[in-house]
Design a protein around this motif. Structure first.
Motif, PDB file in Angstrom:
ATOM      1  N   GLY A 184      31.630  61.247  41.453  1.00  0.00           N
ATOM      2  CA  GLY A 184      32.876  60.997  40.753  1.00  0.00           C
ATOM      3  C   GLY A 184      33.773  62.202  40.673  1.00  0.00           C
ATOM      4  N   THR A 185      34.972  61.945  40.153  1.00  0.00           N
ATOM      5  CA  THR A 185      35.955  62.991  39.901  1.00  0.00           C
ATOM      6  C   THR A 185      36.427  62.847  38.461  1.00  0.00           C
ATOM      7  OG1 THR A 185      37.762  61.594  40.682  1.00  0.00           O
ATOM      8  CG2 THR A 185      36.737  63.067  42.301  1.00  0.00           C
ATOM      9  N   PHE A 186      36.970  63.934  37.925  1.00  0.00           N
ATOM     10  CA  PHE A 186      37.472  63.875  36.556  1.00  0.00           C
ATOM     11  C   PHE A 186      38.692  64.759  36.410  1.00  0.00           C
ATOM     12  CE2 PHE A 186      34.252  67.161  36.674  1.00  0.00           C
ATOM     13  CZ  PHE A 186      34.828  68.222  35.994  1.00  0.00           C
ATOM     14  N   ASP A 187      39.497  64.415  35.399  1.00  0.00           N
ATOM     15  CA  ASP A 187      40.641  65.233  35.004  1.00  0.00           C
ATOM     16  C   ASP A 187      40.785  65.110  33.500  1.00  0.00           C
ATOM     17  OD1 ASP A 187      41.967  62.801  34.457  1.00  0.00           O
ATOM     18  OD2 ASP A 187      43.040  62.835  36.361  1.00  0.00           O
ATOM     19  N   ALA A 188      41.873  65.615  32.943  1.00  0.00           N
ATOM     20  CA  ALA A 188      42.047  65.607  31.495  1.00  0.00           C
ATOM     21  C   ALA A 188      42.074  64.202  30.916  1.00  0.00           C
ATOM     22  CB  ALA A 188      43.318  66.359  31.113  1.00  0.00           C
ATOM     23  N   GLY A 189      42.389  63.192  31.725  1.00  0.00           N
ATOM     24  CA  GLY A 189      42.463  61.812  31.234  1.00  0.00           C
ATOM     25  C   GLY A 189      41.158  61.055  31.257  1.00  0.00           C
ATOM     26  N   GLY A 190      40.237  61.424  32.145  1.00  0.00           N
ATOM     27  CA  GLY A 190      38.982  60.690  32.225  1.00  0.00           C
ATOM     28  C   GLY A 190      38.254  60.911  33.531  1.00  0.00           C
ATOM     29  N   THR A 191      37.405  59.921  33.873  1.00  0.00           N
ATOM     30  CA  THR A 191      36.493  60.023  35.001  1.00  0.00           C
ATOM     31  C   THR A 191      36.536  58.741  35.821  1.00  0.00           C
ATOM     32  OG1 THR A 191      34.995  61.428  33.732  1.00  0.00           O
ATOM     33  CG2 THR A 191      34.045  60.289  35.598  1.00  0.00           C
ATOM     34  N   VAL A 192      36.458  58.890  37.133  1.00  0.00           N
ATOM     35  CA  VAL A 192      36.294  57.749  38.039  1.00  0.00           C
ATOM     36  C   VAL A 192      34.991  57.984  38.793  1.00  0.00           C
ATOM     37  CG1 VAL A 192      37.217  56.513  40.024  1.00  0.00           C
ATOM     38  CG2 VAL A 192      38.771  57.397  38.273  1.00  0.00           C
ATOM     39  N   CYS A 193      34.126  56.979  38.824  1.00  0.00           N
ATOM     40  CA  CYS A 193      32.806  57.130  39.439  1.00  0.00           C
ATOM     41  C   CYS A 193      32.504  55.938  40.342  1.00  0.00           C
ATOM     42  CB  CYS A 193      31.738  57.221  38.349  1.00  0.00           C
ATOM     43  SG  CYS A 193      30.054  57.391  38.993  1.00  0.00           S
ATOM     44  N   ARG A 194      31.890  56.210  41.476  1.00  0.00           N
ATOM     45  CA  ARG A 194      31.322  55.190  42.355  1.00  0.00           C
ATOM     46  C   ARG A 194      29.823  55.441  42.401  1.00  0.00           C
ATOM     47  NH1 ARG A 194      33.332  50.873  43.085  1.00  0.00           N
ATOM     48  NH2 ARG A 194      32.301  50.620  45.054  1.00  0.00           N
ATOM     49  N   PHE A 195      29.041  54.374  42.458  1.00  0.00           N
ATOM     50  CA  PHE A 195      27.598  54.541  42.552  1.00  0.00           C
ATOM     51  C   PHE A 195      27.001  53.572  43.551  1.00  0.00           C
ATOM     52  CE2 PHE A 195      28.414  52.003  38.662  1.00  0.00           C
ATOM     53  CZ  PHE A 195      27.800  50.804  39.017  1.00  0.00           C
ATOM     54  N   GLU A 196      25.804  53.936  44.027  1.00  0.00           N
ATOM     55  CA  GLU A 196      25.100  53.125  45.009  1.00  0.00           C
ATOM     56  C   GLU A 196      23.606  53.171  44.696  1.00  0.00           C
ATOM     57  OE1 GLU A 196      24.714  52.980  49.856  1.00  0.00           O
ATOM     58  OE2 GLU A 196      26.496  53.833  48.930  1.00  0.00           O
ATOM     59  N   THR A 226      19.727  46.259  46.705  1.00  0.00           N
ATOM     60  CA  THR A 226      20.770  47.086  47.298  1.00  0.00           C
ATOM     61  C   THR A 226      22.046  46.804  46.526  1.00  0.00           C
ATOM     62  OG1 THR A 226      21.372  45.393  48.922  1.00  0.00           O
ATOM     63  CG2 THR A 226      19.756  47.051  49.621  1.00  0.00           C
ATOM     64  N   GLY A 227      22.989  47.717  46.580  1.00  0.00           N
ATOM     65  CA  GLY A 227      24.245  47.433  45.912  1.00  0.00           C
ATOM     66  C   GLY A 227      25.033  48.681  45.585  1.00  0.00           C
ATOM     67  N   SER A 228      26.252  48.442  45.089  1.00  0.00           N
ATOM     68  CA  SER A 228      27.138  49.535  44.720  1.00  0.00           C
ATOM     69  C   SER A 228      28.099  49.062  43.644  1.00  0.00           C
ATOM     70  CB  SER A 228      27.912  50.039  45.937  1.00  0.00           C
ATOM     71  OG  SER A 228      28.721  49.002  46.450  1.00  0.00           O
ATOM     72  N   GLY A 229      28.759  50.001  43.033  1.00  0.00           N
ATOM     73  CA  GLY A 229      29.707  49.655  41.984  1.00  0.00           C
ATOM     74  C   GLY A 229      30.431  50.882  41.496  1.00  0.00           C
ATOM     75  N   GLY A 230      30.980  50.758  40.294  1.00  0.00           N
ATOM     76  CA  GLY A 230      31.688  51.890  39.743  1.00  0.00           C
ATOM     77  C   GLY A 230      32.238  51.628  38.362  1.00  0.00           C
TER      78      GLY A 230
END
Length: 136
Positions: free
Chosen positions: A87-99, A113-117
């Motif tokens: 994931g990435t983050f900044d002062a506003g929050g976080t965005v994450c992808r997972f598998e 199996t699978g992915s999401g975020g």
């Protein structure tokens, strides 16, 4: 090939423990963090074990990667599995992808199996996730 299924829910986090790695005087800098999450909804898991490596590229910006062990159920199927998260983050929050880590499913989740975020906004007490998965 099994048909993918999407499930959703929310998770809460607790016990965030972050430890600096090396010099902490200015970016870029590294840290490690351990956190426990509790998932509800399609994924049910209490007190997961999650470890991140964090790269701060600015005062409130950066990226991270980690592994999370979930023990509980997915849409009623019991077992455990591991998610690889980026994931990435900044002062506003976080965005994450997972598998799902290949071959990590146990019990009724063997072959998962699978992915999401998810997207987390600073100040939220729980976070909505989406997870698309299949069982072979």
């Amino acid at each position: 090939m099994p048909t993918p299924v999407e499930t959703r829910g929310r998770f809460t986090f607790a016990d965030w423990e972050e430890t600096p790695v090396g010099a902490m005087d200015a970016p870029p800098r590294l840290a490690r963090a351990h956190v426990a999450n509790t998932f509800t909804g399609g994924v049910e898991a209490v007190g997961t074990s999650c470890d991140y490596t964090i790269a701060y590229t600015g005062e409130n910006t950066g990226s991270y990667s980690g592994m999370e062990l979930l023990s509980g159920s997915v849409d009623g199927r019991k077992g455990s599995f591991v998610l690889e998260e980026r994931g990435t983050f900044d002062a506003g929050g976080t965005v994450c992808r997972f598998e799902v880590v290949p071959d990590s499913g146990t019990g009724d989740l063997v072959g998962l199996t699978g992915s999401g975020g998810f997207t987390y906004r600073h100040g939220d007490t729980s976070v909505e996730y989406a997870f698309t998965y299949a069982l072979s």
